[in-house]
Enzyme design. Structure first.
Site, short mmCIF file in Angstrom:
data_model
loop_
_atom_site.label_atom_id
_atom_site.label_comp_id
_atom_site.label_asym_id
_atom_site.label_seq_id
_atom_site.Cartn_x
_atom_site.Cartn_y
_atom_site.Cartn_z
N GLY A 141 0.82 -1.20 0.00
CA GLY A 141 0.00 0.00 0.00
C GLY A 141 0.86 1.26 0.00
O GLY A 141 1.98 1.28 -0.52
N SER A 142 0.37 2.29 0.62
CA SER A 142 1.05 3.60 0.57
C SER A 142 2.27 3.68 1.47
O SER A 142 2.96 4.71 1.47
CB SER A 142 0.06 4.71 0.94
#
Length: 635
Positions: free
Chosen positions: A327-328
């Site tokens: 993810g981020s």
């Protein structure tokens, strides 16, 4: 009248017959005496050595003395793995007259349950070296010992031996980090040193116990004893003492390990904490855990089946084998990659309308904020976790540069020194996709990798290690679990450590760190609630990993999904910014956004390490979590 013949005895003839018979008798006796004498000479002189040895073996027995296994301590000297005295039942097949009858008698005396009898019989026939005792069962009760003692005369070749047995005081919390020992199986017996493992029944199976087996085990000894006709020991004739295994001091801090376990609160997930400067792993937790003590003496069938069939996979070590989209959390690393490759500068900006489109492609790759963040530079892209900025960056970098730069941080590789069973996870590339699917790499797949989705998979340990390297401003220190073996410290510089990451401009580190600090304390920071009241400077990055993909116009709604289909929450952080002393990665499966649940757990870990006794306790953290979840739901 007729005259009768003379019937008087012929003395001379009788004497001649007697002499002949006597001579034959003497001759027979002489021949027999000669045969007996020659046999005695053969046995006493010619075969003296062989029969002397046999006689000695009937009287003198050599018994192996297994060494005590080394103990395992945490970094503060708290005992994590100890040896408790116990009684084992062993059998030497060569000394048993009738194996089937002996086993039947033992099953009856021990009152073994039906499901254990088959395994008991299998162990009795497991291939062993000649005259080596086979372990039948461990941890005998006092009642079982008494029954066996009373029937000892009926059990030749069966012995009760006292031997230390491995015990883990905090089994569930430490199970995945320490691993466990178990019975030596037939395959292992073939490869082990016969002298060193004589009389040893247990060996490290997983984790630290397996990696440092050679150091922990020690060297077996032996003793010569004189026995009577029934095999009872009369006296000891000689002894070579065993050499105990070396004690092992880990980098793990038990209080940090316990805290991580309690913070996860039974949820599926993992927390890993590392000291950036040394690579020492302070905590490495995977939940749910399991009782590793069950595996030492041999777990029963029902219990093992229950662990295997548990949907939460307690036997699965998520910290080193769990594969998750990052993810981020990888956006700080991508920002650095863009700076290194000259694709962006710290002040490069884009205008975010809420989506990104590839040239000549109608598909929209959306930002998590559907109406967009407007004008975004690098630091703000980290603070607000803007997807559009990283779609653009990933497209400009290309998958080849992206793969190379992320590999420099250890993604797609085994990063630790002594973590048994660590997975490489996956850092995708053109070559990988061609080999795996026989397909070319598409531009849209690069965009997915740019926000930590798609094919990219990491482990919690990899994320913590990369975060530690980031905190070190590119200096690589290999993560490790062992701090000291016996009296010898484990060196900081370990083999196969990745090369340091060099930047053309050292100020780039500061700019990325500034963006990460704004995540925690900036007005728009995704984890600003977590950063309230911070007593030190902390940099972090939240991440949300999709469990399944959404369609072009679909919107994510956690309330409408089954719990196991909800997003995973991730967070990585290090602190303090100016002198990093701890780097943390947190993954909580199906907990939603990383900026809420996972961020609070990371903050609690850094508080505990930096503030010590002044850190909030677990109950306070749980109250904050409940309050924050309620606020998020209200928004």
């Amino acid at each position: 009248m007729l005259k009768r013949p003379n019937t008087l005895k012929n003395s001379e003839q009788e004497l001649r017959i007697f002499r002949v018979r006597a001579l034959l008798a003497v001759l027979v006796v002489f021949v027999l005496a000669c045969l007996l004498t020659s046999r005695l000479v053969y046995l006493q002189i010619v075969q003296h050595d062989m029969y002397s040895t046999r006689s000695e073996n009937n009287r003198v027995r050599v018994e192996p003395l297994p060494p005590n296994r080394g103990l395992i301590y945490d970094r503060n000297g708290v005992l994590l793995a100890e040896n408790r005295p116990t009684y084992n039942l062993t059998l030497v097949r060569e000394r048993v007259d009738n194996l089937d009858e002996t086993l039947a008698l033992l099953v009856d005396l021990l009152e073994l349950p039906e499901e254990e009898i088959e395994a008991f019989n299998v162990r009795s026939r497991q291939r062993q070296r000649p005259f080596q005792p086979a372990l039948l069962t461990s941890d005998l009760s006092e009642e079982q010992i008494a029954r066996l003692a009373v029937n000892r005369h009926r059990l030749p070749g069966v012995e009760i031996e006292a031997q230390p047995l491995r015990y883990y005081p905090d089994a569930e919390v430490m199970a995945h980090a320490l691993g466990y020992v178990g019975r030596i199986n037939a395959e292992e017996m073939e490869t082990l040193d016969a002298g060193r493992y004589a009389g040893t029944h247990f060996i490290g199976k997983t984790g630290i116990e397996r990696f440092y087996e050679e150091e922990l085990h020690g060297q077996a000894g032996l003793r010569k004893v004189e026995t009577n006709a029934r095999g009872r020991v009369l006296r000891e004739l000689g002894r070579t003492d065993p050499v105990p295994g070396a004690n092992l001091t880990l980098t793990i801090d038990k209080s940090m390990q316990m805290l991580a376990y309690e913070l996860l609160d039974g949820r599926r997930g993992s927390i890993v904490a590392i000291v950036p400067a040394t690579g020492e792993i302070l905590a490495m937790v995977s939940t749910p855990g399991f009782d590793s003590n069950q595996f030492v003496t041999g777990i029963d069938v029902d219990s093992y089946r229950g662990l295997q069939e548990d949907l939460d996979l307690p036997l699965f070590n998520r910290a080193i084998r769990g594969h998750y989209p990052p993810g981020s959390t990888i956006k700080p690393f991508l920002a650095l990659a863009g700076l290194v490759e000259g694709v962006i500068t710290p002040d490069s900006t884009i205008n975010d309308p809420g989506y990104y489109q590839l040239p000549n492609d109608s598909r929209r790759y959306r930002n998590w904020l559907r109406w967009g963040h407007g004008r975004v530079d690098m630091e703000r892209s980290l603070a607000v976790s803007n997807n559009t900025y990283y779609y653009t960056l990933a497209h400009d970098l290309g998958i080849d540069n992206l793969h190379e730069q992320m590999s420099n941080f250890g993604f797609g590789q085994r990063v630790a020194h002594d973590v048994q069973g660590e997975s490489t996870a996956l850092m995708p590339s053109r070559d990988w996709k061609r080999a795996r699917f026989n397909q070319p790499w598409y531009p849209g797949e690069t965009l997915s990798v740019g926000i930590g989705q798609g094919y990219w998979q990491i482990t919690p340990l990899q994320l913590a290690s990369a975060t530690a390297t980031l905190a070190n401003r590119g200096h690589w220190v290999k993560p490790r679990l062992a701090r000291q073996i016996g009296d010898t410290p484990v060196p900081r510089d370990l083999p196969n450590t990745l090369n340091d990451i060099q930047l053309a401009n050292d100020s780039w580190w500061d700019r990325v760190f500034s963006g990460m600090e704004k995540v925690m304390s900036g007005r728009e920071g995704t984890a600003r609630r977590t950063g309230v009241g911070l007593e030190y400077r902390m940099g972090g990055k939240s991440g949300t990993a999709q469990v399944f993909s959404l369609g072009q116009d679909q919107r994510y709604n956690a309330d409408e999904l089954a719990e196991r289909l909800r997003d995973h929450a991730l967070f990585m952080a290090f602190a303090p910014l100016d002198d990093p002393q701890i780097a943390v990665s947190v993954i909580v499966e199906n907990a939603g956004g990383g900026s809420t649940h996972a961020a609070h757990l990371a903050r609690a870990m850094t508080d505990a390490w930096l503030l010590k006794d002044d850190a909030p306790d677990v109950e306070e953290v749980r109250e904050v979590l409940e309050e924050d979840d309620a606020n998020v739901e209200g928004n």
